[in-house]
Design an enzyme around this catalytic site. Structure first.
Site, PDB file in Angstrom:
ATOM      1  N   VAL A   1      10.414  32.384  62.920  1.00 11.18           N
ATOM      2  CA  VAL A   1      11.486  33.061  63.659  1.00 11.18           C
ATOM      3  C   VAL A   1      12.046  34.240  62.860  1.00 11.18           C
ATOM      4  CG1 VAL A   1      13.783  32.743  64.691  1.00 11.18           C
ATOM      5  CG2 VAL A   1      12.060  30.964  64.941  1.00 11.18           C
ATOM      6  N   CYS A   2      12.020  34.135  61.546  1.00  9.27           N
ATOM      7  CA  CYS A   2      12.626  35.176  60.693  1.00  9.27           C
ATOM      8  C   CYS A   2      12.182  36.598  61.034  1.00  9.27           C
ATOM      9  CB  CYS A   2      12.341  34.905  59.221  1.00  9.27           C
ATOM     10  SG  CYS A   2      13.237  33.513  58.548  1.00  9.27           S
ATOM     11  N   PRO A   3      10.886  36.868  61.140  1.00 10.14           N
ATOM     12  CA  PRO A   3      10.493  38.252  61.416  1.00 10.14           C
ATOM     13  C   PRO A   3      11.056  38.778  62.742  1.00 10.14           C
ATOM     14  CG  PRO A   3       8.589  36.983  60.707  1.00 10.14           C
ATOM     15  CD  PRO A   3       9.712  36.015  60.905  1.00 10.14           C
TER      16      PRO A   3
ATOM     17  N   ILE B   1      14.661  39.830  61.977  1.00 11.25           N
ATOM     18  CA  ILE B   1      14.735  40.995  61.093  1.00 11.25           C
ATOM     19  C   ILE B   1      14.353  42.256  61.862  1.00 11.25           C
ATOM     20  CG2 ILE B   1      13.797  42.070  59.014  1.00 11.25           C
ATOM     21  CD1 ILE B   1      13.442  39.157  57.915  1.00 11.25           C
TER      22      ILE B   1
END
Length: 169
Positions: free
Chosen positions: A2-4, A7
């Protein structure tokens, strides 16, 4: 995984935040080398591509620990968002578990609401957006707000049915 997505979304919205005198700083417990590899990897391959925000490498995990987002069990940070005013005071904190992404639009709305409160001294009720009715934070001000019917669109249809039932009694 999920992080990308987060960001990228915050990076793409950086100019919208700057229009409100707000800056976004990304911070993770990954190394600078990992950040560079993410940036050099295309978005179609799960990377970040070009960034419009700085990424801080919190390899010591001190920042995550100080802001209360560090999972001591697995040694990485939860998804934390902190809105800090120009005086360095944290105005809003949101921490989500690993599998759930944050809403860029909600963070921008919060910044707009916090700035409105700071500038005008009125408070912003649930879901407030620029141009919506606000409330003077006094007893008379709240009575005026509620009397205006501003809350009539809130709630579920079940609550509206309950109100209809009460009015028939």
């Amino acid at each position: 995984f999920v992080c990308p997505t987060e960001i990228i979304a915050f990076s793409e919205a950086a100019d919208k935040f700057r229009e409100h005198n707000a800056e976004i700083i990304g911070c993770s417990t990954d190394t600078e080398e990992t950040h560079l590899a993410w940036i050099r990897t295309s978005r179609k391959r799960g990377g970040l591509g070009e960034m419009n925000i700085p990424l801080v490498a919190d390899v010591t995990k001190d920042i995550a620990a100080q802001y209360g987002t560090l999972s001591n069990e697995i040694g990485i940070a939860f998804r934390g968002t902190f809105i800090i005013n120009p005086d360095g005071v944290i105005e809003s904190t949101s921490v989500l578990n690993f599998p759930v992404g944050r809403s860029v639009e909600e963070q921008l709305r919060l910044i707009q609401a916090l700035q409105f409160v700071a500038e005008h001294g009125e408070v912003c009720p649930v879901g407030w957006k620029p141009g919506d009715k606000t409330m003077i934070p006094t007893t008379d001000g709240s009575v005026e707000y509620f009397a205006s019917g501003a809350t009539e669109q809130l709630g579920t249809s079940a609550e509206k049915e309950d109100d209809d039932e009460i009015s028939r009694l």
